[in-house]
Design an enzyme around this catalytic site. Sequence first.
Site, PDB file in Angstrom:
ATOM      1  N   HIS A   1      47.220  41.766  25.472  1.00 30.50           N
ATOM      2  CA  HIS A   1      46.678  41.158  26.697  1.00 30.50           C
ATOM      3  C   HIS A   1      47.725  41.182  27.800  1.00 30.50           C
ATOM      4  O   HIS A   1      48.653  40.368  27.820  1.00 30.50           O
ATOM      5  CB  HIS A   1      46.216  39.726  26.401  1.00 30.50           C
ATOM      6  CG  HIS A   1      45.516  39.088  27.552  1.00 30.50           C
ATOM      7  ND1 HIS A   1      45.715  37.780  27.929  1.00 30.50           N
ATOM      8  CD2 HIS A   1      44.618  39.587  28.442  1.00 30.50           C
ATOM      9  CE1 HIS A   1      44.969  37.507  28.992  1.00 30.50           C
ATOM     10  NE2 HIS A   1      44.299  38.586  29.312  1.00 30.50           N
TER      11      HIS A   1
ATOM     12  N   SER B   1      40.327  39.604  27.793  1.00 29.81           N
ATOM     13  CA  SER B   1      40.890  38.283  28.093  1.00 29.81           C
ATOM     14  C   SER B   1      40.085  37.186  27.441  1.00 29.81           C
ATOM     15  O   SER B   1      40.596  36.086  27.270  1.00 29.81           O
ATOM     16  CB  SER B   1      40.894  37.966  29.586  1.00 29.81           C
ATOM     17  OG  SER B   1      40.723  39.028  30.391  1.00 29.81           O
TER      18      SER B   1
ATOM     19  N   GLU C   1      50.484  39.096  25.825  1.00 27.91           N
ATOM     20  CA  GLU C   1      50.128  38.338  24.619  1.00 27.91           C
ATOM     21  C   GLU C   1      49.681  39.336  23.551  1.00 27.91           C
ATOM     22  O   GLU C   1      48.760  40.122  23.790  1.00 27.91           O
ATOM     23  CB  GLU C   1      48.995  37.355  24.937  1.00 27.91           C
ATOM     24  CG  GLU C   1      49.436  36.243  25.879  1.00 27.91           C
ATOM     25  CD  GLU C   1      48.288  35.313  26.298  1.00 27.91           C
ATOM     26  OE1 GLU C   1      48.544  34.125  26.491  1.00 27.91           O
ATOM     27  OE2 GLU C   1      47.148  35.794  26.440  1.00 27.91           O
TER      28      GLU C   1
ATOM     29  N   ASN D   1      45.532  31.299  28.989  1.00 29.00           N
ATOM     30  CA  ASN D   1      44.254  30.871  29.565  1.00 29.00           C
ATOM     31  C   ASN D   1      43.698  29.614  28.901  1.00 29.00           C
ATOM     32  O   ASN D   1      42.834  28.949  29.455  1.00 29.00           O
ATOM     33  CB  ASN D   1      43.217  32.003  29.502  1.00 29.00           C
ATOM     34  CG  ASN D   1      43.464  33.017  30.608  1.00 29.00           C
ATOM     35  OD1 ASN D   1      44.103  32.708  31.613  1.00 29.00           O
ATOM     36  ND2 ASN D   1      42.979  34.238  30.420  1.00 29.00           N
TER      37      ASN D   1
HETATM   38  N1  LIG Z   1      41.353  42.061  35.960  1.00 29.42           N
HETATM   39  C1  LIG Z   1      42.150  41.212  35.352  1.00 29.42           C
HETATM   40  O1  LIG Z   1      42.823  40.389  35.984  1.00 29.42           O
HETATM   41  C2  LIG Z   1      42.300  41.272  33.861  1.00 29.42           C
HETATM   42  C3  LIG Z   1      43.449  40.714  33.277  1.00 29.42           C
HETATM   43  C4  LIG Z   1      43.616  40.818  31.897  1.00 29.42           C
HETATM   44  C5  LIG Z   1      42.643  41.428  31.128  1.00 29.42           C
HETATM   45  N2  LIG Z   1      41.509  41.936  31.730  1.00 29.42           N
HETATM   46  C6  LIG Z   1      40.535  42.616  30.863  1.00 29.42           C
HETATM   47  O2  LIG Z   1      40.716  44.021  31.018  1.00 29.42           O
HETATM   48  C7  LIG Z   1      39.453  44.689  30.858  1.00 29.42           C
HETATM   49  C8  LIG Z   1      39.181  45.543  32.091  1.00 29.42           C
HETATM   50  O3  LIG Z   1      39.195  44.743  33.239  1.00 29.42           O
HETATM   51  P1  LIG Z   1      39.369  45.374  34.696  1.00 29.42           P
HETATM   52  O4  LIG Z   1      39.545  44.233  35.629  1.00 29.42           O
HETATM   53  O5  LIG Z   1      40.384  46.453  34.662  1.00 29.42           O
HETATM   54  O6  LIG Z   1      37.917  46.022  34.915  1.00 29.42           O
HETATM   55  P2  LIG Z   1      37.470  47.170  35.932  1.00 29.42           P
HETATM   56  O7  LIG Z   1      36.044  46.916  36.216  1.00 29.42           O
HETATM   57  O8  LIG Z   1      38.441  47.280  37.063  1.00 29.42           O
HETATM   58  O9  LIG Z   1      37.603  48.513  35.061  1.00 29.42           O
HETATM   59  C9  LIG Z   1      36.809  48.786  33.926  1.00 29.42           C
HETATM   60  C10 LIG Z   1      36.687  50.284  33.780  1.00 29.42           C
HETATM   61  O10 LIG Z   1      36.110  50.549  32.511  1.00 29.42           O
HETATM   62  C11 LIG Z   1      35.205  51.627  32.666  1.00 29.42           C
HETATM   63  N3  LIG Z   1      34.269  51.569  31.535  1.00 29.42           N
HETATM   64  C12 LIG Z   1      33.227  50.735  31.337  1.00 29.42           C
HETATM   65  N4  LIG Z   1      32.665  50.970  30.134  1.00 29.42           N
HETATM   66  C13 LIG Z   1      33.379  51.964  29.553  1.00 29.42           C
HETATM   67  C14 LIG Z   1      33.327  52.616  28.293  1.00 29.42           C
HETATM   68  N5  LIG Z   1      32.424  52.318  27.384  1.00 29.42           N
HETATM   69  N6  LIG Z   1      34.248  53.572  28.021  1.00 29.42           N
HETATM   70  C15 LIG Z   1      35.175  53.908  28.937  1.00 29.42           C
HETATM   71  N7  LIG Z   1      35.285  53.318  30.152  1.00 29.42           N
HETATM   72  C16 LIG Z   1      34.396  52.345  30.447  1.00 29.42           C
HETATM   73  C17 LIG Z   1      34.577  51.417  34.018  1.00 29.42           C
HETATM   74  O11 LIG Z   1      34.008  52.615  34.513  1.00 29.42           O
HETATM   75  C18 LIG Z   1      35.791  50.937  34.824  1.00 29.42           C
HETATM   76  O12 LIG Z   1      36.465  52.029  35.413  1.00 29.42           O
HETATM   77  C19 LIG Z   1      38.429  43.604  30.581  1.00 29.42           C
HETATM   78  O13 LIG Z   1      38.295  43.465  29.193  1.00 29.42           O
HETATM   79  C20 LIG Z   1      39.074  42.366  31.183  1.00 29.42           C
HETATM   80  O14 LIG Z   1      38.651  41.191  30.556  1.00 29.42           O
HETATM   81  C21 LIG Z   1      41.344  41.891  33.078  1.00 29.42           C
END
Ligand SMILES: NC(=O)c1ccc[n+]([C@@H]2O[C@H](COP(=O)([O-])OP(=O)(O)OC[C@H]3O[C@@H](n4cnc5c(N)ncnc54)[C@H](O)[C@@H]3O)[C@@H](O)[C@H]2O)c1
Length: 505
Positions: A144, A123, A156, A194
């Site tokens: 995204h 994001s 996106e 955003n």
């Molecule tokens: N949560 C939101 O609202 C949202 C919305 C849009 C985008 N994002 C983006 O999505 C991504 C994930 O966010 P999330 O909220 O799902 O996070 P999260 O913490 O719920 O999940 C992340 C997962 O990635 C795993 N992980 C970490 N490093 C790793 C690696 N090197 N290889 C494989 N797995 C790995 C972790 O163990 C975890 O299970 C981020 O880049 C975030 O910016 C989040």
Amino acid sequence: MTALDLSSPVAVVGTGTMGQGIAQVALVAGHPVRLYDTAPGQARRAADAIGARLDRLVEKERLTAAERDAARSRLRPVDELTGLAGCSLVVEAVLERLDVKQELFRALEDIVPEDCLLATNTSSLSVTAIGGALRLPGRFVGLHFFNPAPLLPLVEVVSGFATDVTSATRAYETARAWGKTPVASADTPGFIVNRIARPFYAEAFAVYESQGADPATIDAVLRESGGFRMGAFELTDLIGQDVNESVTHSVWRSFFQDVRFTPSLAQRRLVESGRLGRKTGRGWYDHADGAERPEPHTAEPAEPPAYVIAEGDLGPAAELLALIREAGIEVRERDEDSGTRLVLPGGGQLVLADGQTSVEFLDVVYFDLALDYRTASRIALSHCRDTSARTVAEATGLFQALGKKVSVIGDVPGMIVARTVARIIDLAVDAVARGVATEDDVDTAMRLGVNYPLGPFEWSRRLGRGWAGGLLDEMHDIDPSGRYAPSLALYQYACATPDEREDTA
Ligand SMILES: NC(=O)c1ccc[n+]([C@@H]2O[C@H](COP(=O)([O-])OP(=O)(O)OC[C@H]3O[C@@H](n4cnc5c(N)ncnc54)[C@H](O)[C@@H]3O)[C@@H](O)[C@H]2O)c1
């Protein structure tokens, strides 16, 4: 260029909140899906969680049992990254860290075929920066999704500097084939949503910080007058103050501390003190069981005026004249070049928020912008100490006679809805002028990504192309920090006729 074939395997790396949602979307669309996560056992737990969500879709009759069973048989957690060999698309949703994402994609390039599309769900990081680590960055794109990914339609599709058009198009068409509404975005801080949504939070917080109104009143005005689904305070309590603030910080930093994106001191205090919103039981509001929600300020009933004199063209508030007549109040129209206002029987004036404050005038009450004056159930009024009590009472009684609740707020320039909408329009016009996205995609993104009642361009067409620039000019005079300085693009947009713009587009 078409969407990925449904027989093509899709991999999701990082199976937390977003990864699970994205995997579910690809799976239900019909792809074989592989899951990988570095946390031991996480990919398997994610597969179970997705299975449970598919069960619920069957209960809700949105999926047949046979479709669920087929989807489950297509879902495969893998223990090693090498288990993703042969995939046609990898969507990454791991930790939001540049080094972690770059390392992952470098490793993936040695495993997946050369025509495998690589996508990040970041994001806040630059797609170009993550892709910079790749041997073949042309096939790298941002996809995204919004949380919860299975429910929210917007995606996106972000092109970094090196992204091939064919890769971006394939990602776009694939998102569409998955039932999503894709929009194309350049690689810019905050992408479309955003970036353009920042003032929705920032202006509400700024009105609060300047003692203009309390959170409950600002939220009520944004909802009941502005037509927004939720107010900025309740929405950030839902999102999490830490999450919302970190997006604001990231956009602000990425724009080299551009004053238009300055974070809020009041929100900083909330985050510092652990008041993160619903998840901690307290944010702007108290969310403890049984806690009472504060009521918005609502004025006591006042006598309506017997008549009003309408001078000039009320512009975006022109509908008010019909409503006033329907309420049985006489409207006397007077041609007047020098201004647009309603003059009340006591001689006081009622003026649509224009970015000035009422201290600059004799006996003025400002009223806020409404999405639709007919359906708005609340209107904010503002005035200064010198405004007469009679003018305030007549203005209050007038709107109450139209069936509106009235919230009297402090004498803040641009009030609540008007300044918020003007700044959103400015950032939207500026983004389009900088090639971030098309006007249509900006409107779609803001309606679907953050549920705005109108896209910024639709809103601007309703208000008149010059409206936002006029209001921001006035605010910039009062606060010359640059926060309200209208962009050059907004001037050009206001001056261009729609036809000229279409010809040069
Ligand atoms: N949560 C939101 O609202 C949202 C919305 C849009 C985008 N994002 C983006 O999505 C991504 C994930 O966010 P999330 O909220 O799902 O996070 P999260 O913490 O719920 O999940 C992340 C997962 O990635 C795993 N992980 C970490 N490093 C790793 C690696 N090197 N290889 C494989 N797995 C790995 C972790 O163990 C975890 O299970 C981020 O880049 C975030 O910016 C989040």
